[in-house]
Design an enzyme around this catalytic site. Structure first.
Site, PDB file in Angstrom:
ATOM      1  N   HIS A   1      71.636  -3.823 -38.657  1.00  0.00           N
ATOM      2  CA  HIS A   1      71.892  -5.972 -38.648  1.00  0.00           C
ATOM      3  C   HIS A   1      70.710  -6.486 -37.947  1.00  0.00           C
ATOM      4  O   HIS A   1      69.344  -5.704 -38.979  1.00  0.00           O
ATOM      5  CB  HIS A   1      72.959  -5.855 -36.753  1.00  0.00           C
ATOM      6  CG  HIS A   1      74.207  -4.804 -37.486  1.00  0.00           C
ATOM      7  ND1 HIS A   1      74.242  -4.630 -38.596  1.00  0.00           N
ATOM      8  CD2 HIS A   1      75.160  -4.877 -36.441  1.00  0.00           C
ATOM      9  CE1 HIS A   1      75.862  -4.375 -38.608  1.00  0.00           C
ATOM     10  NE2 HIS A   1      76.047  -4.465 -37.072  1.00  0.00           N
TER      11      HIS A   1
ATOM     12  N   LYS B   1      87.161  -5.503 -40.314  1.00  0.00           N
ATOM     13  CA  LYS B   1      86.042  -5.012 -41.082  1.00  0.00           C
ATOM     14  C   LYS B   1      85.864  -3.502 -40.564  1.00  0.00           C
ATOM     15  O   LYS B   1      85.659  -3.398 -38.873  1.00  0.00           O
ATOM     16  CB  LYS B   1      84.203  -5.668 -40.743  1.00  0.00           C
ATOM     17  CG  LYS B   1      83.115  -5.668 -41.076  1.00  0.00           C
ATOM     18  CD  LYS B   1      82.964  -5.837 -42.025  1.00  0.00           C
ATOM     19  CE  LYS B   1      81.141  -5.364 -42.533  1.00  0.00           C
ATOM     20  NZ  LYS B   1      80.716  -6.324 -41.776  1.00  0.00           N
ATOM     21  N   LEU B   2      85.130  -3.065 -41.707  1.00  0.00           N
ATOM     22  CA  LEU B   2      84.514  -1.391 -40.591  1.00  0.00           C
ATOM     23  C   LEU B   2      83.476  -1.246 -41.797  1.00  0.00           C
ATOM     24  O   LEU B   2      83.005  -1.863 -42.687  1.00  0.00           O
ATOM     25  CB  LEU B   2      85.878  -0.800 -40.984  1.00  0.00           C
ATOM     26  CG  LEU B   2      87.127  -0.641 -42.255  1.00  0.00           C
ATOM     27  CD1 LEU B   2      85.991  -0.547 -42.938  1.00  0.00           C
ATOM     28  CD2 LEU B   2      87.767   0.837 -41.757  1.00  0.00           C
TER      29      LEU B   2
END
Length: 285
Positions: A156, A63-64
């Site tokens: 997030h 993931k990036l």
């Protein structure tokens, strides 16, 4: 000697955030059949750590942030599945009080890493901002509260909890991006090392999609794995997080998602944030 001894074992990394643990729960816990390849134990790290590792080609699958993707396209290819991309889900600039844009120049702002999408959006929104401090995403709100920084860009779970901590929204950077671009905001994607070859990358892509679909059909079975790593353990926060960041683009970017990513990378190149890639393809066919 058995055929299994020749199986290619791949390294994989993603964040501990609920959308990633939800998406990868089935894949890393043996629920998705794999043919001719297997996975090493997953590495769960803060997204900026994963971004930096991608710069050095550390993992086979990772993931990036889409900002980081602009720096590694010569080495990695974007998968069609597993992405966090959508509307109404972008980074938020928050502070302990309301702040006018004219005051930005004299203020210190925290961002969750140099290569995050949040950092790129802030740069595009307020390119003259000079007093920038980088820190882990989960340290930003405490830093604002303690007065270490004047404001910060949160990502997030923080977007669901900042109001409860008495912080004020200054600007929704995702909404700003949607307004000026007409596209959904590309936050993060899943990439695979180009050197793995088209056939294997295709298998990986299909396995990630199968993992997304498995989670949608077995969400309750994912919950213990999600809570093992989540910053916020409240079920409502977890549900809101997954509901916001996991959507149809997570199953398949499709034409709309790919167009959004291409436009985002184009804007980054125009702003001099990363060079043009020598690779003709963003994703595998």
């Amino acid at each position: 000697m058995t055929a299994g001894l020749f199986m290619k074992q791949l390294s994989i990394g993603f964040s501990p955030c609920p959308n990633d643990t939800y998406i990868f729960c089935a894949l890393v816990n043996g629920k998705i059949p794999l043919s001719g390849w297997s996975l090493q134990p997953a590495v769960l790290e803060d997204v900026e750590t994963l971004n930096e590792w991608a710069m050095h080609g550390r993992l086979d699958i990772t993931k990036l942030s889409f900002h980081a993707l602009g720096h590694v396209l010569d080495d990695y290819v974007l998968l069609h599945s597993g992405a966090a991309l959508g509307r109404g889900c972008g980074p938020l600039l928050v502070a302990g009080r309301q702040v006018a844009p004219g005051a930005f120049a004299g203020m210190t702002v925290a961002i969750p890493g140099k290569y995050t999408t949040a950092a790129m959006l802030l740069n595009l929104y307020a390119p003259s901002w000079k007093k920038i401090v980088m820190m882990r995403f989960d340290d930003i709100m405490p830093a604002i509260e303690s007065g270490k920084v004047d404001c910060g860009v949160i990502i997030h779970e923080s977007r669901f909890t900042y109001r409860g901590r008495g912080l004020e929204l200054i600007v929704d950077l995702g909404a700003w991006w949607e307004k000026i671009s007409g596209h959904p905001i590309p936050l993060g994607g899943i990439v695979a090392r180009r050197s793995l070859g088209t056939d294997l990358i295709g298998k990986i892509d299909r396995a990630v999609k199968a993992s997304v679909l498995w989670a949608q059909q077995n969400s309750g079975l994912c919950r213990p794995y999600i809570k093992e790593y989540a910053q916020e353990l409240d079920d409502l926060v977890i549900n809101e997080h997954i509901g916001l960041y996991v959507n149809s683009f997570s199953e398949n970017l499709g034409e709309e998602g790919l167009a959004a990513v291409e436009f985002f990378l184009q804007k980054g190149r125009q702003a001099g944030m990363f060079p043009a890639s020598q690779q003709p393809s963003l994703v595998i066919p």
